[in-house]
Write an enzyme that holds these catalytic residues in place. Sequence first.
Site, PDB file in Angstrom:
ATOM      1  CB  CYS A 134      -0.924  -0.028   1.223  1.00 17.43           C
ATOM      2  SG  CYS A 134      -1.985   1.413   1.350  1.00 17.43           S
ATOM      3  CB  CYS A 137      -0.688   2.456   4.005  1.00 16.37           C
ATOM      4  SG  CYS A 137      -2.226   1.836   3.338  1.00 16.37           S
ATOM      5  CG  ASP A 138       2.994   1.185   4.627  1.00 16.75           C
ATOM      6  OD1 ASP A 138       2.530   1.727   5.651  1.00 16.75           O
ATOM      7  OD2 ASP A 138       2.755   0.004   4.319  1.00 16.75           O
TER       8      ASP A 138
HETATM    9  P1  FAD Z   1     -11.039  -5.794   5.516  1.00 15.35           P
HETATM   10  O1  FAD Z   1     -10.320  -4.890   6.444  1.00 15.35           O
HETATM   11  O2  FAD Z   1     -10.324  -6.595   4.553  1.00 15.35           O
HETATM   12  O3  FAD Z   1     -12.077  -6.622   6.348  1.00 15.35           O
HETATM   13  C1  FAD Z   1     -12.802  -7.693   5.769  1.00 15.35           C
HETATM   14  C2  FAD Z   1     -13.172  -8.663   6.879  1.00 15.35           C
HETATM   15  O4  FAD Z   1     -14.073  -9.622   6.336  1.00 15.35           O
HETATM   16  C3  FAD Z   1     -11.981  -9.435   7.421  1.00 15.35           C
HETATM   17  O5  FAD Z   1     -11.888  -9.229   8.824  1.00 15.35           O
HETATM   18  C4  FAD Z   1     -12.283 -10.882   7.075  1.00 15.35           C
HETATM   19  O6  FAD Z   1     -11.884 -11.793   8.097  1.00 15.35           O
HETATM   20  C5  FAD Z   1     -13.800 -10.869   6.925  1.00 15.35           C
HETATM   21  N1  FAD Z   1     -14.292 -11.900   6.015  1.00 15.35           N
HETATM   22  C6  FAD Z   1     -13.872 -12.154   4.746  1.00 15.35           C
HETATM   23  N2  FAD Z   1     -14.603 -13.153   4.211  1.00 15.35           N
HETATM   24  C7  FAD Z   1     -15.505 -13.530   5.167  1.00 15.35           C
HETATM   25  C8  FAD Z   1     -16.529 -14.510   5.200  1.00 15.35           C
HETATM   26  N3  FAD Z   1     -16.763 -15.312   4.157  1.00 15.35           N
HETATM   27  N4  FAD Z   1     -17.267 -14.642   6.329  1.00 15.35           N
HETATM   28  C9  FAD Z   1     -17.033 -13.831   7.420  1.00 15.35           C
HETATM   29  N5  FAD Z   1     -16.058 -12.904   7.440  1.00 15.35           N
HETATM   30  C10 FAD Z   1     -15.317 -12.728   6.314  1.00 15.35           C
HETATM   31  N6  FAD Z   1      -5.250   1.701   5.234  1.00 15.35           N
HETATM   32  C11 FAD Z   1      -5.087   2.973   5.681  1.00 15.35           C
HETATM   33  O7  FAD Z   1      -6.005   3.781   5.553  1.00 15.35           O
HETATM   34  N7  FAD Z   1      -3.929   3.355   6.301  1.00 15.35           N
HETATM   35  C12 FAD Z   1      -2.901   2.514   6.539  1.00 15.35           C
HETATM   36  O8  FAD Z   1      -1.866   2.887   7.101  1.00 15.35           O
HETATM   37  C13 FAD Z   1      -3.050   1.155   6.103  1.00 15.35           C
HETATM   38  N8  FAD Z   1      -2.077   0.260   6.305  1.00 15.35           N
HETATM   39  C14 FAD Z   1      -2.265  -1.041   5.949  1.00 15.35           C
HETATM   40  C15 FAD Z   1      -1.276  -1.962   6.272  1.00 15.35           C
HETATM   41  C16 FAD Z   1      -1.449  -3.291   5.970  1.00 15.35           C
HETATM   42  C17 FAD Z   1      -0.374  -4.274   6.369  1.00 15.35           C
HETATM   43  C18 FAD Z   1      -2.624  -3.720   5.289  1.00 15.35           C
HETATM   44  C19 FAD Z   1      -2.820  -5.180   4.946  1.00 15.35           C
HETATM   45  C20 FAD Z   1      -3.606  -2.808   4.943  1.00 15.35           C
HETATM   46  C21 FAD Z   1      -3.443  -1.453   5.276  1.00 15.35           C
HETATM   47  N9  FAD Z   1      -4.413  -0.498   4.970  1.00 15.35           N
HETATM   48  C22 FAD Z   1      -4.267   0.784   5.414  1.00 15.35           C
HETATM   49  C23 FAD Z   1      -5.613  -0.822   4.165  1.00 15.35           C
HETATM   50  C24 FAD Z   1      -6.842  -1.043   5.072  1.00 15.35           C
HETATM   51  O9  FAD Z   1      -6.508  -1.986   6.065  1.00 15.35           O
HETATM   52  C25 FAD Z   1      -8.007  -1.533   4.231  1.00 15.35           C
HETATM   53  O10 FAD Z   1      -8.297  -0.599   3.202  1.00 15.35           O
HETATM   54  C26 FAD Z   1      -9.269  -1.711   5.086  1.00 15.35           C
HETATM   55  O11 FAD Z   1      -9.029  -2.591   6.156  1.00 15.35           O
HETATM   56  C27 FAD Z   1     -10.433  -2.253   4.259  1.00 15.35           C
HETATM   57  O12 FAD Z   1     -11.521  -2.437   5.098  1.00 15.35           O
HETATM   58  P2  FAD Z   1     -12.714  -3.451   4.727  1.00 15.35           P
HETATM   59  O13 FAD Z   1     -13.617  -3.420   5.894  1.00 15.35           O
HETATM   60  O14 FAD Z   1     -13.233  -3.134   3.383  1.00 15.35           O
HETATM   61  O15 FAD Z   1     -12.044  -4.879   4.565  1.00 15.35           O
END
Ligand code: FAD
Length: 312
Positions: A134, A137-138
Amino acid sequence: MLDCAIIGGGPAGLTAGLYATRGGLQNVTMFEMGMPGGQITQSSEIENYPGFFEHDKTGMDFMDTWQKQCFHFGLKHEMKKVERVAKKGEYFTIYLEGGEEVEAKTAIVCTGSTPKRAGFKGEDEFFGKGVSTCATCDGFFYKNKPVTVLGGGDTALEEAFYLSNICSDVYVVHRRDEFRAAPPTLDRVMRKKNIHLITNSVIEEAVGDAMGLTGVKIKNNDGTITHMENTGLFVFVGHNVNNNVLKDEKGEFICKMNDWGQVIVDLSMKTSVSGLFAAGDMRIEAPKQVVSAAGDGSIAALQVISYIQEQQ
Ligand code: FAD
Ligand code: NAP
């Protein structure tokens, strides 16, 4: 019968739960197969979420307060994996792992997406400690420093361009000498003086110590290995969208998706199926940031409240 089933407990799902329950819905369950928090819990630090400016806090610490707040207004959490979501008549059936079925008036799907790993030595070991997927992010952690980018698609080249405005030099390593990215994007990258294309090459190894990544070994197809010191490494080799829950028994999507498997939504996070919403990293044109995923979750929940009122 649930008022709303939320699938996925990352920033989008948790925020949807907060807004749905605080907005008056009584019966809202978030199905999250692991601990709530989502991808950001893998991060060692978060600098770009407004209002959170504590450098010694990890992504896990950051999401801890979210959970307390989001569950405060009555959101329930079931630690269960959802197999699929189906619309039957007016309502939705949520099929859970193990055979259980739950009925819901509406569903918000927020299962996120997962960046692919390239598979080189040290990639997993230094992920989050110098190896990143990302740039938004970084990238800032490498202000005026050199970084290496792996990949030759649109994402790699667009992110390389973004990094080139922050970092001193950007070395784009690509395994072929032709780029998958759109020609105008490649053209823009080639005109940027501090982006250097290293073709016919792969990352052989991410090298580091207990503090994290210190450099990378780049291997050319002719066998030559170049050791690049003091560089961050950004890997952009594609994404897997976690969209299986939106497939029916035959493996067909129940709502409209784009060619890359992202859910097509409008500005209200409505999908092509009435009462079904998608939010966060899995939707089209997602910026893949915590703040935008949370925003999506709030929009979807407000729409769910209106939808249920309209049905009464
Ligand atoms: P996710 O956070 O991906 O959440 C999806 C959830 O759904 C997960 O917990 C998963 O377990 C669950 N799930 C999936 N399939 C199923 C299923 N079939 N049944 C039940 N549960 C399920 N963003 C920033 O803004 N700033 C940062 O500094 C930053 N740093 C990051 C660093 C890292 C290492 C990573 C990996 C990402 C980073 N991001 C950052 C990006 C940010 O984390 C994501 O954009 C954000 O988390 C997306 O949110 P979401 O809710 O869409 O999905
Ligand atoms: P992508 O198009 O699949 O490109 C992935 C890149 O990573 C390719 O260059 C590939 O090399 C390389 N790669 C894959 N596995 C690798 C490995 N193990 N080691 C080294 N290199 C590896 O992925 P993307 O760039 O994320 O794009 C996904 C889709 O979204 C694409 O269709 C893209 O057009 C679209 N997109 C569009 C835009 C836009 O229109 N603005 C922006 C971003 C993404 P090869 O080329 O040799 O296969």
